[in-house]
Design a protein around this motif. Structure first.
Motif, PDB file in Angstrom:
ATOM      1  N   UNK A   1       0.925  -1.145  -0.061  1.00 13.21           N
ATOM      2  CA  UNK A   1      -0.051  -0.028   0.061  1.00 13.21           C
ATOM      3  C   UNK A   1       1.086   1.271   0.326  1.00 13.21           C
ATOM      4  N   UNK A   2       0.317   2.312  -0.404  1.00 14.88           N
ATOM      5  CA  UNK A   2       0.826   3.569  -0.451  1.00 14.88           C
ATOM      6  C   UNK A   2      -0.245   4.742  -0.435  1.00 14.88           C
ATOM      7  N   UNK A   3       0.381   5.937   0.036  1.00 15.33           N
ATOM      8  CA  UNK A   3      -0.730   6.904  -0.043  1.00 15.33           C
ATOM      9  C   UNK A   3      -1.505   7.588   1.243  1.00 15.33           C
ATOM     10  N   UNK A   4      -1.157   6.943   2.293  1.00 17.02           N
ATOM     11  CA  UNK A   4      -1.827   7.458   3.608  1.00 17.02           C
ATOM     12  C   UNK A   4      -0.942   8.641   3.909  1.00 17.02           C
ATOM     13  N   UNK A   5      -1.472   9.353   5.008  1.00 17.66           N
ATOM     14  CA  UNK A   5      -1.115  10.547   5.420  1.00 17.66           C
ATOM     15  C   UNK A   5      -1.916  11.137   6.534  1.00 17.66           C
TER      16      UNK A   5
ATOM     17  N   UNK B   1     -10.062   6.205  -3.508  1.00 22.25           N
ATOM     18  CA  UNK B   1     -10.245   7.628  -3.343  1.00 22.25           C
ATOM     19  C   UNK B   1     -11.306   7.746  -2.200  1.00 22.25           C
ATOM     20  N   UNK B   2     -10.599   8.969  -1.360  1.00 24.43           N
ATOM     21  CA  UNK B   2     -11.411   8.933  -0.032  1.00 24.43           C
ATOM     22  C   UNK B   2     -11.511  10.564   0.114  1.00 24.43           C
ATOM     23  N   UNK B   3     -12.954  10.934  -0.269  1.00 24.26           N
ATOM     24  CA  UNK B   3     -13.360  12.313  -0.073  1.00 24.26           C
ATOM     25  C   UNK B   3     -14.001  12.723   1.112  1.00 24.26           C
TER      26      UNK B   3
ATOM     27  N   UNK C   1     -18.905   8.661  -0.258  1.00 24.59           N
ATOM     28  CA  UNK C   1     -17.576   9.339  -0.063  1.00 24.59           C
ATOM     29  C   UNK C   1     -16.188   8.852  -0.652  1.00 24.59           C
ATOM     30  N   UNK C   2     -16.448   7.464  -0.366  1.00 23.32           N
ATOM     31  CA  UNK C   2     -15.204   6.544  -0.970  1.00 23.32           C
ATOM     32  C   UNK C   2     -15.553   5.906  -2.153  1.00 23.32           C
ATOM     33  N   UNK C   3     -14.378   5.901  -3.343  1.00 21.47           N
ATOM     34  CA  UNK C   3     -14.529   5.197  -4.358  1.00 21.47           C
ATOM     35  C   UNK C   3     -13.324   4.212  -4.548  1.00 21.47           C
ATOM     36  N   UNK C   4     -13.648   3.014  -4.644  1.00 19.98           N
ATOM     37  CA  UNK C   4     -12.678   2.077  -5.028  1.00 19.98           C
ATOM     38  C   UNK C   4     -12.616   1.729  -6.838  1.00 19.98           C
ATOM     39  N   UNK C   5     -11.419   1.607  -7.148  1.00 19.98           N
ATOM     40  CA  UNK C   5     -11.279   1.289  -8.532  1.00 19.98           C
ATOM     41  C   UNK C   5     -10.046   0.466  -8.782  1.00 19.98           C
ATOM     42  N   UNK C   6     -10.009  -0.030 -10.079  1.00 18.85           N
ATOM     43  CA  UNK C   6      -8.733  -0.880 -10.231  1.00 18.85           C
ATOM     44  C   UNK C   6      -8.149  -0.473 -11.692  1.00 18.85           C
ATOM     45  N   UNK C   7      -6.937  -1.096 -11.856  1.00 16.37           N
ATOM     46  CA  UNK C   7      -6.147  -1.060 -13.214  1.00 16.37           C
ATOM     47  C   UNK C   7      -5.652  -2.237 -13.336  1.00 16.37           C
ATOM     48  N   UNK C   8      -6.422  -3.430 -13.825  1.00 15.00           N
ATOM     49  CA  UNK C   8      -5.901  -4.672 -14.067  1.00 15.00           C
ATOM     50  C   UNK C   8      -4.462  -4.780 -14.668  1.00 15.00           C
TER      51      UNK C   8
END
Length: 122
Positions: free
Chosen positions: A6-10, A83-85, A68-75
């Motif tokens: 994982x990456x992108x937290x903060x 994406x968390x808004x 608020x949140x959207x999950x997506x993928x790139x196979x």
């Protein structure tokens, strides 16, 4: 086996946005679904969202993040995104990427990432 990173937290203020990424490697052809769980201090790990991996893009969300949140993928990149808004302080938790290589049960994955901290300040 499948490995997840994982990456992108903060740290973000309430109302802000963050995007998490999870890259899968190894036997990715064996993945049925991928998703995100989270664990807040003193609480059990909980399901957040999941997406089917091969043969479609069905998505599933826990009620508290719908809209608020959207999950997506790139196979092609073997990567899933979250994406968390409109983040709220109660979204503060360690977020874990998860994959299921056994079956389609999105609530019981068998592979986990190391987790990434998301902190939402009020």
């Amino acid at each position: 086996q499948v490995q997840l990173v994982e990456s992108g937290g903060g740290l973000v203020q309430a109302g802000g946005s963050l995007r998490l990424s999870c890259a899968a490697s190894g036997r990715t052809f064996s993945i049925y679904s991928m998703g995100w769980f989270r664990q807040a201090p003193g609480k059990e790990r909980e399901f957040v969202t999941a997406i089917s991996w091969n043969g479609g893009s069905s998505t599933y969300y826990t009620d508290s993040v719908k809209g608020r949140f959207t999950i997506s993928k790139d196979n092609a990149k073997n990567t899933v995104y979250l994406q968390m808004n409109s983040l709220k302080p109660e979204d503060t938790a360690v977020y874990y990427c998860a994959a299921n290589t056994r079956d389609y049960n999105i609530y019981n994955p068998n592979t986990w990432g190391q987790g990434t901290q998301v902190t939402v300040s009020s």
